[in-house]
Structures are given as C-alpha cells and as structure tokens.
Design a protein around this motif. Structure first.
Motif, PDB file in Angstrom:
ATOM      1  N   ASP A  84       1.858  18.874  -1.433  1.00 13.69           N
ATOM      2  CA  ASP A  84       1.573  17.456  -1.955  1.00 13.69           C
ATOM      3  C   ASP A  84       1.798  17.193  -2.941  1.00 13.69           C
ATOM      4  OD1 ASP A  84      -1.163  17.655  -0.243  1.00 13.69           O
ATOM      5  OD2 ASP A  84      -1.938  18.939  -2.480  1.00 13.69           O
ATOM      6  N   ARG A 126       5.510  15.495  -0.997  1.00 16.80           N
ATOM      7  CA  ARG A 126       5.042  14.655  -0.503  1.00 16.80           C
ATOM      8  C   ARG A 126       4.898  13.294  -1.571  1.00 16.80           C
ATOM      9  NH1 ARG A 126       1.702  18.094   1.813  1.00 16.80           N
ATOM     10  NH2 ARG A 126       1.965  17.985   4.308  1.00 16.80           N
ATOM     11  N   SER A 157       7.978  10.772  -1.089  1.00 13.94           N
ATOM     12  CA  SER A 157       7.550   9.571   0.169  1.00 13.94           C
ATOM     13  C   SER A 157       7.722   8.460   0.440  1.00 13.94           C
ATOM     14  CB  SER A 157       5.636   9.524  -0.255  1.00 13.94           C
ATOM     15  OG  SER A 157       5.633   8.438  -1.573  1.00 13.94           O
ATOM     16  N   LYS A 207      10.386  11.751   5.661  1.00 13.02           N
ATOM     17  CA  LYS A 207       9.267  11.734   6.543  1.00 13.02           C
ATOM     18  C   LYS A 207       8.652  13.016   6.476  1.00 13.02           C
ATOM     19  CE  LYS A 207       8.049   9.355  10.126  1.00 13.02           C
ATOM     20  NZ  LYS A 207       7.508   8.464  10.680  1.00 13.02           N
ATOM     21  N   PHE A 208       7.075  12.899   5.816  1.00 14.73           N
ATOM     22  CA  PHE A 208       6.807  13.590   6.445  1.00 14.73           C
ATOM     23  C   PHE A 208       5.966  14.252   7.629  1.00 14.73           C
ATOM     24  CE2 PHE A 208       7.829  13.483   1.844  1.00 14.73           C
ATOM     25  CZ  PHE A 208       8.029  15.296   1.056  1.00 14.73           C
ATOM     26  N   ARG A 226       2.737  16.938   8.968  1.00 15.26           N
ATOM     27  CA  ARG A 226       2.003  18.543   8.901  1.00 15.26           C
ATOM     28  C   ARG A 226       1.822  18.877  10.492  1.00 15.26           C
ATOM     29  NH1 ARG A 226      -1.134  20.755   5.284  1.00 15.26           N
ATOM     30  NH2 ARG A 226      -2.905  21.867   6.050  1.00 15.26           N
TER      31      ARG A 226
END
Length: 124
Positions: free
Chosen positions: A33, A36, A40, A44-45, A47
């Motif tokens: 968290d 991110r 951000s 690019k994240f 999951r």
C-alpha cells in the motif's frame, strides 16, 4: 496479464498473492500500500492471484514480485521484502524510464537539428 505487460512501456511491479490463508501476503499488504501510494504516478502496479498464475510464471512461494521494465522481467523476488529493498528497485526502474525518455528526446532534437542543417543553403 502477459499481453498487457508486453505492451506497457515503463516500470511495472506485479505482485502474486493469495487472497486467503497467506500470512506473508497479509504482512506485506501495508508495504505494498505504501509503495502504491508513493509510486503510483511512475509505476504501474498489478495484483494477481498466485493460484491462477503459477503455471504461467516461475513462481515458487507466495508472495512473489516481478519487476518489469518495458515488458521485460528484470527481477523476481519471493517472500516478504522490506520496503527499502522494493523502493530502491522501483527507484532504479523509474530512473531508467527517465533516462530512456531523455535519450528519446535528445534523439528527436538531434534529428530535427540535422533536418534544419540540411535546409540551410551554403554560400560560396
């Protein structure tokens, strides 16, 4: 995911986790968290469910992290990772992206200068 990664330019962090009964994944959630929140705009994240991806990617334990740059896997990490380690790797990817953009801009400028030079008539 594979197609999206191959098309994306720049840094990406893919996190393979289980959504249930994974103490390591739960322990890493605050770290992810924070990453991110801090990256951000530059990174690019993704999951991804560990179970759905374990046959596509070389995953040994959960969680596993893939650091991807311009569609290419540059690093794989497994298990809990401290924030400073992941942040340093993301910093390196962001720096590589910045350098890539700068090199591209310089190339465009050089090309424009060559075009301009070609248009200047030489006097005798």
């Amino acid at each position: 995911l594979e197609l999206e990664l191959s098309l994306h330019r720049g840094p990406t962090l893919v996190e393979f986790v289980q959504d249930f009964n994974c103490a390591r994944c739960d322990q890493m959630a605050p770290t992810m968290d924070d990453l991110r929140a801090g990256y951000s705009k530059e990174v690019k994240f993704h999951r991804v469910s560990y179970l759905s991806a374990r046959n596509q990617y070389p995953l040994s334990i959960c969680p596993t992290y893939l650091l991807v740059f311009d569609g290419q896997i540059v690093k794989q990490l497994s298990g809990n990772q401290p924030y400073p380690i992941l942040a340093a790797m993301l910093d390196n990817l962001v720096a590589a992206q910045t350098q890539s953009v700068n090199d591209s801009d310089e190339s465009l400028v050089s090309e424009k200068e060559r075009e301009d030079d070609a248009e200047i008539p030489l006097s005798n």
